[in-house]
Motif scaffolding. Structure first.
Motif, PDB file in Angstrom:
ATOM      1  N   ALA A   1       0.683  11.878   1.923  1.00  0.00           N
ATOM      2  CA  ALA A   1       0.931  10.436   2.047  1.00  0.00           C
ATOM      3  C   ALA A   1       0.832   9.763   0.675  1.00  0.00           C
ATOM      4  CB  ALA A   1      -0.054   9.813   3.035  1.00  0.00           C
ATOM      5  N   ASN A   2      -0.140  10.157  -0.117  1.00  0.00           N
ATOM      6  CA  ASN A   2      -0.280   9.594  -1.464  1.00  0.00           C
ATOM      7  C   ASN A   2       0.886   9.992  -2.354  1.00  0.00           C
ATOM      8  OD1 ASN A   2      -2.673   8.183  -1.033  1.00  0.00           O
ATOM      9  ND2 ASN A   2      -3.920   9.977  -1.484  1.00  0.00           N
ATOM     10  N   ILE A   3       1.283  11.239  -2.277  1.00  0.00           N
ATOM     11  CA  ILE A   3       2.387  11.731  -3.110  1.00  0.00           C
ATOM     12  C   ILE A   3       3.690  11.012  -2.774  1.00  0.00           C
ATOM     13  CG2 ILE A   3       3.874  13.735  -3.554  1.00  0.00           C
ATOM     14  CD1 ILE A   3       1.244  15.450  -3.166  1.00  0.00           C
TER      15      ILE A   3
ATOM     16  N   GLN B   1       0.815  -1.211   0.000  1.00  0.00           N
ATOM     17  CA  GLN B   1       0.000   0.000   0.000  1.00  0.00           C
ATOM     18  C   GLN B   1       0.853   1.268   0.000  1.00  0.00           C
ATOM     19  OE1 GLN B   1      -3.399   0.134  -0.172  1.00  0.00           O
ATOM     20  NE2 GLN B   1      -3.197  -2.039  -0.568  1.00  0.00           N
ATOM     21  N   HIS B   2       2.010   1.195   0.630  1.00  0.00           N
ATOM     22  CA  HIS B   2       2.875   2.375   0.809  1.00  0.00           C
ATOM     23  C   HIS B   2       4.311   1.991   0.424  1.00  0.00           C
ATOM     24  CE1 HIS B   2      -0.540   3.881   3.108  1.00  0.00           C
ATOM     25  NE2 HIS B   2      -0.505   2.766   3.797  1.00  0.00           N
TER      26      HIS B   2
ATOM     27  N   LYS C   1       2.833   6.128   4.791  1.00  0.00           N
ATOM     28  CA  LYS C   1       1.670   6.160   5.664  1.00  0.00           C
ATOM     29  C   LYS C   1       1.465   7.587   6.190  1.00  0.00           C
ATOM     30  CE  LYS C   1       1.109   2.384   8.220  1.00  0.00           C
ATOM     31  NZ  LYS C   1       1.391   1.382   9.251  1.00  0.00           N
ATOM     32  N   GLU C   2       0.217   7.912   6.521  1.00  0.00           N
ATOM     33  CA  GLU C   2      -0.091   9.246   7.029  1.00  0.00           C
ATOM     34  C   GLU C   2       0.703   9.548   8.301  1.00  0.00           C
ATOM     35  OE1 GLU C   2      -4.294  10.180   7.202  1.00  0.00           O
ATOM     36  OE2 GLU C   2      -4.645   9.057   5.352  1.00  0.00           O
TER      37      GLU C   2
ATOM     38  N   LYS D   1      -3.129  13.534   4.113  1.00  0.00           N
ATOM     39  CA  LYS D   1      -3.560  12.431   3.251  1.00  0.00           C
ATOM     40  C   LYS D   1      -3.001  12.600   1.837  1.00  0.00           C
ATOM     41  CE  LYS D   1      -7.596   9.742   1.985  1.00  0.00           C
ATOM     42  NZ  LYS D   1      -8.970   9.451   2.296  1.00  0.00           N
ATOM     43  N   GLU D   2      -3.069  13.805   1.304  1.00  0.00           N
ATOM     44  CA  GLU D   2      -2.522  14.053  -0.028  1.00  0.00           C
ATOM     45  C   GLU D   2      -1.019  13.816  -0.056  1.00  0.00           C
ATOM     46  OE1 GLU D   2      -5.382  17.518  -1.912  1.00  0.00           O
ATOM     47  OE2 GLU D   2      -4.024  18.098  -0.279  1.00  0.00           O
TER      48      GLU D   2
ATOM     49  N   GLU E   1       3.985   8.159  -1.122  1.00  0.00           N
ATOM     50  CA  GLU E   1       3.778   6.712  -1.014  1.00  0.00           C
ATOM     51  C   GLU E   1       4.203   6.197   0.365  1.00  0.00           C
ATOM     52  OE1 GLU E   1       6.014   5.377  -4.505  1.00  0.00           O
ATOM     53  OE2 GLU E   1       4.112   5.230  -5.583  1.00  0.00           O
TER      54      GLU E   1
END
Length: 145
Positions: free
Chosen positions: A121-123, A91-92, A127-128, A118-119, A125
């Motif tokens: 964390a996505n950028i 996931q990460h 975890k928050e 959250k954004e 890759e």
């Protein structure tokens, strides 16, 4: 093996044989051919799928997720929570990897732009919680409040 066949392996179980072949197409691109040959009363049934070079990474990820789910469904003991690094990195992908100076600079710039945890964390890759910890370590809230 013919000239375009670079690797082959097989698994035989009962009346089924699975072939895994890495091949090169006429235009030079690579692909994986997965074939099943099943002995029947009338001879053989054959099925084949081709996974092209540009799709291999996504195919591998989906295949590995399906295998893990299958293992959990067939082995009730595996249902207990396991948090291996491989599981987390599905996931990460950058989880628990060191932060580079470039990462810190990019995090600071994006934080200043108002990106949410959250954004970010996505950028990145990650975890928050890793993003929150890094923001705290770099004292970004204090600097830019």
């Amino acid at each position: 093996m013919d000239n375009n066949e670079l690797f082959t392996d097989k698994v035989t179980k009962g009346n089924r044989t699975y072939f895994f072949d890495v091949k090169r197409s006429e235009n030079g691109s690579l692909y994986l051919s997965v074939s099943e040959s099943k002995r029947t009363d009338d001879g053989f049934e054959k099925y084949n799928i081709l996974i092209f070079e540009e799709d291999i990474k996504d195919f591998k990820k989906a295949f590995n997720r399906a295998i893990k789910k299958l293992e959990k469904l067939t082995d009730p003991e595996s249902e207990r929570k396991s948090y291996t690094l491989d599981d987390i990195r599905e996931q990460h992908p950058q989880a628990y990897r060191p932060w580079s100076t470039e990462d810190d600079e990019k995090l600071e710039a994006l934080f200043c732009e108002g990106k949410t945890v959250k954004e970010l964390a996505n950028i990145f890759e990650r975890k928050e919680g890793a993003i929150t910890s890094r923001i705290k370590k770099l004292e970004l809230r204090e600097k830019y409040s």
